[in-house]
Design a protein around this motif. Structure first.
Motif, PDB file in Angstrom:
ATOM      1  N   VAL A 247      -2.821  -1.293  -3.892  1.00  0.00           N
ATOM      2  CA  VAL A 247      -4.313  -0.244  -2.647  1.00  0.00           C
ATOM      3  C   VAL A 247      -2.831   1.464  -1.474  1.00  0.00           C
ATOM      4  CG1 VAL A 247      -5.748  -2.637  -2.010  1.00  0.00           C
ATOM      5  CG2 VAL A 247      -3.685  -1.031  -0.468  1.00  0.00           C
ATOM      6  N   ASP A 248      -4.324   1.844  -1.494  1.00  0.00           N
ATOM      7  CA  ASP A 248      -4.138   3.382  -1.678  1.00  0.00           C
ATOM      8  C   ASP A 248      -5.001   3.274   0.357  1.00  0.00           C
ATOM      9  OD1 ASP A 248      -4.087   5.817  -0.205  1.00  0.00           O
ATOM     10  OD2 ASP A 248      -2.563   6.809  -2.379  1.00  0.00           O
ATOM     11  N   LEU A 249      -5.515   3.508   0.589  1.00  0.00           N
ATOM     12  CA  LEU A 249      -6.887   3.285   2.040  1.00  0.00           C
ATOM     13  C   LEU A 249      -6.078   4.546   3.414  1.00  0.00           C
ATOM     14  CD1 LEU A 249      -6.876  -0.615   2.326  1.00  0.00           C
ATOM     15  CD2 LEU A 249      -8.597   1.186   1.280  1.00  0.00           C
ATOM     16  N   ASN A 250      -5.367   4.801   3.070  1.00  0.00           N
ATOM     17  CA  ASN A 250      -4.075   6.389   3.870  1.00  0.00           C
ATOM     18  C   ASN A 250      -4.201   5.230   5.092  1.00  0.00           C
ATOM     19  OD1 ASN A 250      -5.639   8.524   1.882  1.00  0.00           O
ATOM     20  ND2 ASN A 250      -7.171   8.215   3.114  1.00  0.00           N
ATOM     21  N   LEU A 251      -3.899   4.379   5.448  1.00  0.00           N
ATOM     22  CA  LEU A 251      -2.833   3.312   6.136  1.00  0.00           C
ATOM     23  C   LEU A 251      -1.392   4.851   7.497  1.00  0.00           C
ATOM     24  CD1 LEU A 251      -3.401   0.093   5.348  1.00  0.00           C
ATOM     25  CD2 LEU A 251      -5.415   1.079   6.338  1.00  0.00           C
ATOM     26  N   ARG A 252      -1.603   4.015   8.231  1.00  0.00           N
ATOM     27  CA  ARG A 252      -0.095   4.343   8.775  1.00  0.00           C
ATOM     28  C   ARG A 252       0.048   3.984   9.870  1.00  0.00           C
ATOM     29  NH1 ARG A 252      -1.385   8.901  12.242  1.00  0.00           N
ATOM     30  NH2 ARG A 252      -3.694   9.030  12.898  1.00  0.00           N
ATOM     31  N   LEU A 253      -0.501   3.037  10.196  1.00  0.00           N
ATOM     32  CA  LEU A 253      -0.652   1.876  11.998  1.00  0.00           C
ATOM     33  C   LEU A 253       0.918   1.508  11.903  1.00  0.00           C
ATOM     34  CD1 LEU A 253      -1.715   0.773  13.918  1.00  0.00           C
ATOM     35  CD2 LEU A 253      -2.192  -0.545  13.986  1.00  0.00           C
TER      36      LEU A 253
ATOM     37  N   ALA B  93      -3.102  -6.556   1.895  1.00  0.00           N
ATOM     38  CA  ALA B  93      -2.443  -6.890   0.221  1.00  0.00           C
ATOM     39  C   ALA B  93      -2.371  -8.418   0.543  1.00  0.00           C
ATOM     40  CB  ALA B  93      -1.254  -6.648   0.282  1.00  0.00           C
ATOM     41  N   MET B  94      -2.461  -9.012   0.884  1.00  0.00           N
ATOM     42  CA  MET B  94      -2.390 -10.938   0.974  1.00  0.00           C
ATOM     43  C   MET B  94      -3.633 -10.852   0.164  1.00  0.00           C
ATOM     44  SD  MET B  94      -1.217 -12.723   3.920  1.00  0.00           S
ATOM     45  CE  MET B  94       1.014 -12.725   3.818  1.00  0.00           C
TER      46      MET B  94
ATOM     47  N   LYS C  13       5.965   6.977  -0.528  1.00  0.00           N
ATOM     48  CA  LYS C  13       6.339   7.122  -1.932  1.00  0.00           C
ATOM     49  C   LYS C  13       7.530   6.997  -3.145  1.00  0.00           C
ATOM     50  CE  LYS C  13       2.744   8.578  -6.152  1.00  0.00           C
ATOM     51  NZ  LYS C  13       4.240   8.981  -6.709  1.00  0.00           N
ATOM     52  N   LYS C  14       8.256   8.355  -2.150  1.00  0.00           N
ATOM     53  CA  LYS C  14       9.789   8.283  -2.554  1.00  0.00           C
ATOM     54  C   LYS C  14      11.009   6.905  -2.223  1.00  0.00           C
ATOM     55  CE  LYS C  14      11.501  11.849  -3.017  1.00  0.00           C
ATOM     56  NZ  LYS C  14      11.981  13.317  -4.057  1.00  0.00           N
TER      57      LYS C  14
ATOM     58  N   HIS D   4       1.123  -1.311  -0.081  1.00  0.00           N
ATOM     59  CA  HIS D   4       0.326  -0.146   0.055  1.00  0.00           C
ATOM     60  C   HIS D   4       1.188   1.278  -0.023  1.00  0.00           C
ATOM     61  CE1 HIS D   4       0.747   1.721   4.497  1.00  0.00           C
ATOM     62  NE2 HIS D   4       0.908   0.036   4.645  1.00  0.00           N
ATOM     63  N   ASN D   5       0.046   2.402   0.073  1.00  0.00           N
ATOM     64  CA  ASN D   5       0.722   3.521  -0.316  1.00  0.00           C
ATOM     65  C   ASN D   5       0.644   4.095   0.529  1.00  0.00           C
ATOM     66  OD1 ASN D   5       2.519   5.783  -1.012  1.00  0.00           O
ATOM     67  ND2 ASN D   5       0.509   6.833  -1.809  1.00  0.00           N
ATOM     68  N   SER D   6       1.572   4.337   1.852  1.00  0.00           N
ATOM     69  CA  SER D   6       1.120   5.617   3.505  1.00  0.00           C
ATOM     70  C   SER D   6       0.703   6.171   3.269  1.00  0.00           C
ATOM     71  CB  SER D   6       1.503   4.824   4.208  1.00  0.00           C
ATOM     72  OG  SER D   6       2.739   5.355   4.187  1.00  0.00           O
TER      73      SER D   6
END
Length: 347
Positions: free
Chosen positions: A305-311, A320-321, A293-294, A285-287
């Motif tokens: 996926v991009d779910l705004n995760l940051r945990l 993603a699995m 992202k860099k 994912h993209n946190s």
């Protein structure tokens, strides 16, 4: 142990995969990245009809002396407390791993706490917390290499137990700070462009965090051409262990799902050691961490996926699995035009 050979994916297996995918009862390419996932798995496993058997999320825990600088919203003690939560099955990663049908393996590589012997905890402690990188090295080069070797050893051990899909996770209060430092140095990016707000710090703390990272880089002078030097001077034990997981999965021809920012910092270390590992990585994912992202772009990976995760913890990798398994199930279980008696497009 670190001289692990990594072979590029073989084009013939990719071709085999696409021949089947293009004959399934759908317009070619209509399932997008699910088809790309399946083709990549066929090539990784070198099997025209691969099967995911047992799945593991390897969660590495470590403390960081840089928390002394006030860079995190949480106290250092939370690392050990969360390890206990993992072992009880009550954390986010436990819930999502159960959803994905994966086992969670909790590994102490550097927590500043004496757990003793606890059922379910894999004790591989290298240091009792990384050093404060704002004042000196995170750890010695020897300890950094030990951390990488732990990741390698665990993949080998669990692969022998029948696991053939791995995901990375971590726990360590303050660990977005060394991760930002690592990504800044290895991608040659300004600290401000790769530093985020971690667990939710305020603006004042964020500014202090940026200054702490700059100070760490200035004091330690990590050599960007030597990933081991970068890891030992401004990294952390869990970052090193994750690098080892990525290296070993690529060596054994196993897919590895990399979680968020800290896990990607580990993958970046592995990539700088051996760029061929890229073929075996799925970026989950993209946190919201701006450096994530860099790092992904530098390696050349596109998140699923991009779910705004940051945990962290491996939560994005567990989500993603399920997507990766969906791609493989489409490949394995969907009927071909011939099997279904459906006419193909004549265009």
């Amino acid at each position: 142990m670190l001289n692990l050979e990594v072979q590029p994916l073989k084009k013939e297996f990719i071709q085999i995969a696409w021949e089947r995918l293009n004959n399934l009862t759908k317009p070619p390419g209509s399932l997008g990245r699910l088809e790309e996932i399946a083709a990549k798995l066929v090539a990784i496993y070198e099997n025209p009809m691969p099967e995911i058997k047992k799945k593991a999320v390897l969660v590495f825990a470590s403390d960081h002396g840089v928390t002394e600088e006030g860079v995190s919203a949480y106290p250092k003690e939370v690392t050990a407390q969360m390890v206990f939560n993992f072992l009880r099955g009550g954390a986010g990663i436990n819930v999502l791993a159960r959803h994905a049908g994966a086992d969670v393996v909790v590994v102490d590589v550097g927590v500043d706490y004496d757990f003793g012997k606890i059922d379910g905890l894999v004790s591989k402690k290298v240091v009792k917390g990384a050093g404060n990188i704002a004042k000196g090295m995170a750890m010695t080069r020897s300890d950094a290499i030990k951390c990488i070797e732990i990741g390698i050893e665990l993949v080998k051990e669990y692969h022998q137990k029948g696991y053939n899909l791995f995901a990375t996770g971590e726990m360590g209060i303050g660990n977005t700070t060394p991760s930002s430092a690592v990504v800044s140095v290895l991608t040659n990016s300004p600290v401000e462009e790769v530093t985020g707000k971690g667990t939710g710090i305020d603006e004042e703390t964020f500014k202090r965090k940026v200054e702490v990272i700059k100070r760490a880089i200035k004091i330690n002078k990590p050599d960007a051409s030597d990933p081991f030097d970068v890891l030992s001077k401004i990294g952390g034990p869990e970052i090193g262990a994750i690098a080892g997981v990525v290296l070993c999965c690529a060596h054994l021809r196993l897919p590895v799902i990399v979680d968020g920012f800290i896990s990607t910092a580990g993958a970046l270390i592995a990539y700088c050691i051996n760029p061929s590992v890229k073929d075996y990585i799925f970026a989950s994912h993209n946190s919201v961490e701006r450096g994530h992202k860099k790092a992904l772009d530098f390696i050349g990976l596109k998140p699923l996926v991009d779910l705004n995760l940051r945990l962290g913890e491996g939560t994005g990798a567990a989500v993603a699995m399920t997507v990766i398994e969906a791609g493989l199930k489409i490949y394995r279980e969907m009927a071909t035009f011939d099997e279904a008696g459906v006419s193909k497009s004549d265009k």
